[in-house]
Design a protein around this motif. Structure first.
Motif, PDB file in Angstrom:
ATOM      1  N   LEU A 125      42.621  34.102  52.766  1.00 60.24           N
ATOM      2  CA  LEU A 125      42.004  34.157  51.440  1.00 60.24           C
ATOM      3  C   LEU A 125      41.225  35.449  51.180  1.00 60.24           C
ATOM      4  O   LEU A 125      41.434  36.075  50.141  1.00 60.24           O
ATOM      5  N   PRO A 126      40.332  35.868  52.080  1.00 59.53           N
ATOM      6  CA  PRO A 126      39.657  37.150  51.802  1.00 59.53           C
ATOM      7  C   PRO A 126      40.624  38.332  51.756  1.00 59.53           C
ATOM      8  O   PRO A 126      40.436  39.252  50.954  1.00 59.53           O
ATOM      9  N   THR A 127      41.671  38.279  52.569  1.00 60.91           N
ATOM     10  CA  THR A 127      42.655  39.362  52.549  1.00 60.91           C
ATOM     11  C   THR A 127      43.369  39.420  51.204  1.00 60.91           C
ATOM     12  O   THR A 127      43.560  40.503  50.643  1.00 60.91           O
ATOM     13  N   LEU A 128      43.725  38.273  50.662  1.00 55.18           N
ATOM     14  CA  LEU A 128      44.398  38.247  49.363  1.00 55.18           C
ATOM     15  C   LEU A 128      43.478  38.719  48.246  1.00 55.18           C
ATOM     16  O   LEU A 128      43.918  39.442  47.339  1.00 55.18           O
ATOM     17  N   PHE A 129      42.204  38.346  48.305  1.00 53.79           N
ATOM     18  CA  PHE A 129      41.263  38.814  47.293  1.00 53.79           C
ATOM     19  C   PHE A 129      41.089  40.326  47.349  1.00 53.79           C
ATOM     20  O   PHE A 129      41.042  41.005  46.323  1.00 53.79           O
ATOM     21  N   LEU A 130      40.980  40.877  48.544  1.00 53.11           N
ATOM     22  CA  LEU A 130      40.830  42.324  48.682  1.00 53.11           C
ATOM     23  C   LEU A 130      42.085  43.060  48.224  1.00 53.11           C
ATOM     24  O   LEU A 130      42.001  44.099  47.559  1.00 53.11           O
ATOM     25  N   LEU A 167      45.090  46.537  44.591  1.00 51.12           N
ATOM     26  CA  LEU A 167      46.405  46.778  43.993  1.00 51.12           C
ATOM     27  C   LEU A 167      46.473  46.447  42.509  1.00 51.12           C
ATOM     28  O   LEU A 167      47.351  46.927  41.801  1.00 51.12           O
ATOM     29  N   GLY A 168      45.557  45.615  42.032  1.00 51.04           N
ATOM     30  CA  GLY A 168      45.593  45.186  40.637  1.00 51.04           C
ATOM     31  C   GLY A 168      45.085  46.254  39.691  1.00 51.04           C
ATOM     32  O   GLY A 168      44.520  47.274  40.103  1.00 51.04           O
ATOM     33  N   PRO A 169      45.300  46.053  38.393  1.00 52.89           N
ATOM     34  CA  PRO A 169      44.832  47.035  37.413  1.00 52.89           C
ATOM     35  C   PRO A 169      43.304  47.043  37.347  1.00 52.89           C
ATOM     36  O   PRO A 169      42.655  46.015  37.459  1.00 52.89           O
ATOM     37  N   SER A 170      42.768  48.230  37.168  1.00 53.43           N
ATOM     38  CA  SER A 170      41.319  48.339  37.055  1.00 53.43           C
ATOM     39  C   SER A 170      40.912  48.242  35.590  1.00 53.43           C
ATOM     40  O   SER A 170      41.698  48.524  34.689  1.00 53.43           O
ATOM     41  N   ASN A 171      39.704  47.867  35.378  1.00 53.51           N
ATOM     42  CA  ASN A 171      39.182  47.690  34.021  1.00 53.51           C
ATOM     43  C   ASN A 171      38.321  48.902  33.686  1.00 53.51           C
ATOM     44  O   ASN A 171      37.116  48.810  33.523  1.00 53.51           O
ATOM     45  N   SER A 172      38.972  50.056  33.595  1.00 58.20           N
ATOM     46  CA  SER A 172      38.221  51.287  33.356  1.00 58.20           C
ATOM     47  C   SER A 172      37.636  51.291  31.950  1.00 58.20           C
ATOM     48  O   SER A 172      37.963  50.475  31.117  1.00 58.20           O
ATOM     49  N   GLY A 173      36.790  52.275  31.652  1.00 54.49           N
ATOM     50  CA  GLY A 173      35.959  52.289  30.470  1.00 54.49           C
ATOM     51  C   GLY A 173      36.650  52.353  29.129  1.00 54.49           C
ATOM     52  O   GLY A 173      36.244  53.129  28.275  1.00 54.49           O
ATOM     53  N   ASN A 174      37.663  51.553  28.870  1.00 58.88           N
ATOM     54  CA  ASN A 174      38.322  51.500  27.575  1.00 58.88           C
ATOM     55  C   ASN A 174      37.498  50.585  26.665  1.00 58.88           C
ATOM     56  O   ASN A 174      37.499  49.376  26.828  1.00 58.88           O
ATOM     57  N   LYS A 175      36.800  51.166  25.695  1.00 61.39           N
ATOM     58  CA  LYS A 175      35.900  50.373  24.851  1.00 61.39           C
ATOM     59  C   LYS A 175      36.637  49.349  23.997  1.00 61.39           C
ATOM     60  O   LYS A 175      36.169  48.244  23.791  1.00 61.39           O
ATOM     61  N   ALA A 176      37.800  49.716  23.485  1.00 60.33           N
ATOM     62  CA  ALA A 176      38.536  48.777  22.639  1.00 60.33           C
ATOM     63  C   ALA A 176      39.027  47.585  23.449  1.00 60.33           C
ATOM     64  O   ALA A 176      39.052  46.459  22.962  1.00 60.33           O
ATOM     65  N   LYS A 177      39.408  47.829  24.697  1.00 58.80           N
ATOM     66  CA  LYS A 177      39.902  46.742  25.541  1.00 58.80           C
ATOM     67  C   LYS A 177      38.779  45.819  25.986  1.00 58.80           C
ATOM     68  O   LYS A 177      38.965  44.608  26.119  1.00 58.80           O
ATOM     69  N   ASN A 178      37.600  46.369  26.204  1.00 60.48           N
ATOM     70  CA  ASN A 178      36.477  45.578  26.695  1.00 60.48           C
ATOM     71  C   ASN A 178      35.623  44.973  25.592  1.00 60.48           C
ATOM     72  O   ASN A 178      34.672  44.266  25.878  1.00 60.48           O
ATOM     73  N   SER A 179      35.931  45.225  24.334  1.00 60.62           N
ATOM     74  CA  SER A 179      35.104  44.685  23.256  1.00 60.62           C
ATOM     75  C   SER A 179      35.416  43.207  23.018  1.00 60.62           C
ATOM     76  O   SER A 179      36.497  42.718  23.339  1.00 60.62           O
TER      77      SER A 179
END
Length: 120
Positions: A19-24, A29-41
């Motif tokens: 489980l911890p290995t899968l979370f890490l 590997l997953g997409p990051s939630n970088s500072g896109n204001k429109a996406k995070n609004s």
């Protein structure tokens, strides 16, 4: 050591490692939630800027209505098997169901009498 104990301990050890290995891996590997204001609004039901605090308190009436709905909705589950077997249950089954429905009706009358569903 018994076979069941070995199996249970190996499953627990596998889960502790896996489980911890899968979370890490999903974080790396997953997409990051970088500072896109429109996406995070915030966007809900066509409103882009909500009004009010999201931590506001609800009236207890909402919870009371929800509990009463669940209570009376679950009673329908008890009526379906009776409706399927009404012929085999004969007169005794009919008397039992009328007693059950009568108790439900008494509960509903009590709820109306104490005005549990009135909004003020």
């Amino acid at each position: 050591m018994s076979l069941e104990l070995m199996l249970a301990s190996s499953i627990v050890a596998l889960l502790v490692i896996l489980l911890p290995t899968l979370f890490l891996l999903s974080r790396k590997l997953g997409p990051s939630n970088s500072g896109n204001k429109a996406k995070n609004s915030v966007y809900e039901s066509g409103i882009s800027s909500p009004i009010g605090n999201s931590e506001s308190r609800f009236s207890a009436k909402f919870y009371l209505v929800a509990i009463l709905f669940v209570l009376f909705d679950v009673e329908i589950v008890f009526m379906f098997p009776w409706a399927v077997n009404v012929r085999e249950l004969s007169l005794f089954g009919l008397f039992e169901m009328f007693t059950f429905i009568g108790l439900l009706l008494l509960g509903l009358i009590y709820i109306y009498k104490i005005k549990a569903l009135s909004w003020q």
